[in-house]
Scaffold this motif. Structure first.
Motif, short mmCIF file in Angstrom:
data_model
loop_
_atom_site.label_atom_id
_atom_site.label_comp_id
_atom_site.label_asym_id
_atom_site.label_seq_id
_atom_site.Cartn_x
_atom_site.Cartn_y
_atom_site.Cartn_z
N ARG A 60 0.80 -1.23 -0.02
CA ARG A 60 -0.04 -0.03 -0.01
C ARG A 60 0.95 1.27 0.27
NH1 ARG A 60 -1.83 3.71 3.47
NH2 ARG A 60 -0.71 2.58 5.38
N ARG A 61 2.01 1.20 0.62
CA ARG A 61 2.93 2.46 0.84
C ARG A 61 3.44 2.63 -0.47
NH1 ARG A 61 3.85 0.37 6.15
NH2 ARG A 61 5.91 -0.19 5.64
N LEU A 62 4.07 1.42 -1.26
CA LEU A 62 4.70 1.32 -2.38
C LEU A 62 3.78 1.80 -3.49
CD1 LEU A 62 7.08 -1.67 -1.80
CD2 LEU A 62 7.60 0.68 -1.73
N VAL A 63 2.57 1.25 -3.57
CA VAL A 63 2.00 1.46 -4.79
C VAL A 63 1.64 3.07 -4.95
CG1 VAL A 63 -0.32 1.40 -3.74
CG2 VAL A 63 0.01 0.47 -6.22
N ARG A 64 1.46 3.75 -3.94
CA ARG A 64 1.33 5.10 -4.25
C ARG A 64 2.36 5.87 -4.81
NH1 ARG A 64 -1.67 6.39 1.86
NH2 ARG A 64 -3.57 5.18 1.62
N ASN A 65 3.55 5.31 -4.74
CA ASN A 65 4.78 6.16 -5.58
C ASN A 65 4.76 5.77 -7.14
OD1 ASN A 65 6.22 7.21 -3.23
ND2 ASN A 65 6.35 4.82 -2.77
N ASP A 66 4.06 4.69 -7.23
CA ASP A 66 4.21 4.27 -8.75
C ASP A 66 2.86 3.23 -9.12
OD1 ASP A 66 4.48 4.07 -11.44
OD2 ASP A 66 6.57 3.44 -11.33
N GLY A 67 1.59 3.36 -8.80
CA GLY A 67 0.53 2.60 -9.10
C GLY A 67 0.77 1.87 -10.59
N PRO A 68 1.13 2.52 -11.67
CA PRO A 68 1.19 1.48 -12.94
C PRO A 68 2.18 0.79 -13.19
CG PRO A 68 0.82 4.04 -13.46
CD PRO A 68 0.97 3.96 -12.09
N ALA A 69 3.18 0.81 -12.23
CA ALA A 69 4.30 -0.52 -12.49
C ALA A 69 3.69 -1.47 -11.81
CB ALA A 69 5.43 0.18 -11.49
N PHE A 70 2.59 -1.60 -10.94
CA PHE A 70 1.96 -2.80 -10.32
C PHE A 70 1.01 -3.73 -11.47
CE2 PHE A 70 3.29 -0.94 -6.77
CZ PHE A 70 3.48 -1.74 -5.69
N PHE A 71 0.89 -3.01 -12.51
CA PHE A 71 0.12 -3.67 -13.70
C PHE A 71 0.86 -4.71 -14.74
CE2 PHE A 71 -2.83 -1.24 -11.88
CZ PHE A 71 -4.27 -1.68 -12.06
N SER A 72 2.30 -4.30 -14.68
CA SER A 72 3.25 -5.32 -15.31
C SER A 72 4.33 -5.16 -14.73
CB SER A 72 3.14 -4.75 -16.98
OG SER A 72 4.00 -5.79 -17.62
#
Length: 276
Positions: A60-72
């Motif tokens: 949750r803390r990391l995704v706020r820095n770069d959400g699109p990176a979690f899709f690929s």
């Protein structure tokens, strides 16, 4: 930032492996017995659930820095990425694993269970046949709870998927399209080539628009993660017995770690190498 994501995932894999070893030692033998008491098994399940919650809190803390990176994600292999749903596994996969551990008869009734048809009664009777065995030893009342959770989870997945589709389609709307049209008009007036967007990447307006989209993407991942955690919590803590929860956890972790290993081997054979 990619290094932080990779470190987070690799640490999660390490924890998964350690937890799996402990779970396999606790899995009941063929006669249904375990060296651990029910209380000890519950503590083990709770420990695994805490690890799961801690991992998603870090995400949750990391995704706020770069959400699109979690899709690929670059920290996953291509096969893992192909089965991702909103940055992770589908919450309903936990329930699907229960059906996979069940008898062939119950698997045949899966569609009927999801649809809530009259076949539920037959499936419940099948699960209860022989002293309540079947579906990892679920009772008829447990099976009903699993069925209700499955339908509710599928409904939530559909809602989040629809929201994600709307967000993705918004790329063709404001705020990016007005910026694209403005840049095209500027090039036309200056006589510059219409191909490419050289220089736009540093434009504050463009950066702000993409950041707005990235933040919305991050919110979607957070919502999907909450559903993943809540589905697992309800299954492991509210519906399954400690013995059943241990068996499900062991299977889920074996599947995750195996797919990670096999997918990595497949990438190497295909000439893809993460970090090369």
């Amino acid at each position: 930032m990619d290094g932080r994501f990779l470190a987070c995932y690799e640490e999660w894999l390490r924890i998964q492996g350690a937890d799996l070893n402990e779970l396999l030692q606790a899995v009941p033998t063929q006669n249904g017995n375990s060296d651990l008491s029910e209380g000890q098994l519950r503590q083990l399940v709770d420990k695994n659930m805490r690890h799961y919650e801690d991992y998603y809190e870090l995400r949750r803390r990391l995704v706020r820095n770069d959400g699109p990176a979690f899709f690929s994600p670059s920290w996953c292999n291509s096969f893992e990425n192909s089965v991702l749903w909103i940055g992770g596994c589908r919450p309903s996969m936990f329930i699907r694993l229960i059906y996979s551990l069940s008898s062939a008869d119950l698997e045949a009734h899966l569609d009927s269970l999801v649809a809530g048809s009259s076949m539920v009664a037959a499936a419940v009777a099948s699960a209860s046949h022989g002293g309540g065995a079947g579906l990892v030893g679920l009772s008829s009342s447990q099976l009903a709870f699993v069925n209700d959770l499955h339908k509710a989870t599928l409904k939530d997945e559909e809602r989040i998927t629809s929201q994600m589709a709307t967000l993705q389609e918004s790329v063709a709307d404001r705020p990016l399209i007005p910026i694209v049209k403005e840049r095209q008009q500027q090039r036309s007036r200056s006589g510059a080539s219409s191909c490419g967007v050289n220089g736009d990447s540093g434009d504050q307006e463009v950066e702000a628009a993409m950041q707005e989209y990235a933040e919305a993407i991050a919110s979607m991942v957070e919502e999907a993660d909450r559903l993943r955690v809540e589905t697992a919590r309800r299954l492991l803590s509210e519906i399954l017995t400690p013995k059943q929860a241990v068996e499900l956890l062991a299977t889920a972790k074996q599947l995750h770690l195996s797919v990670h290993e096999w997918g990595g081997q497949r990438d190497l054979k295909q000439g893809r190498c993460r970090g090369c």
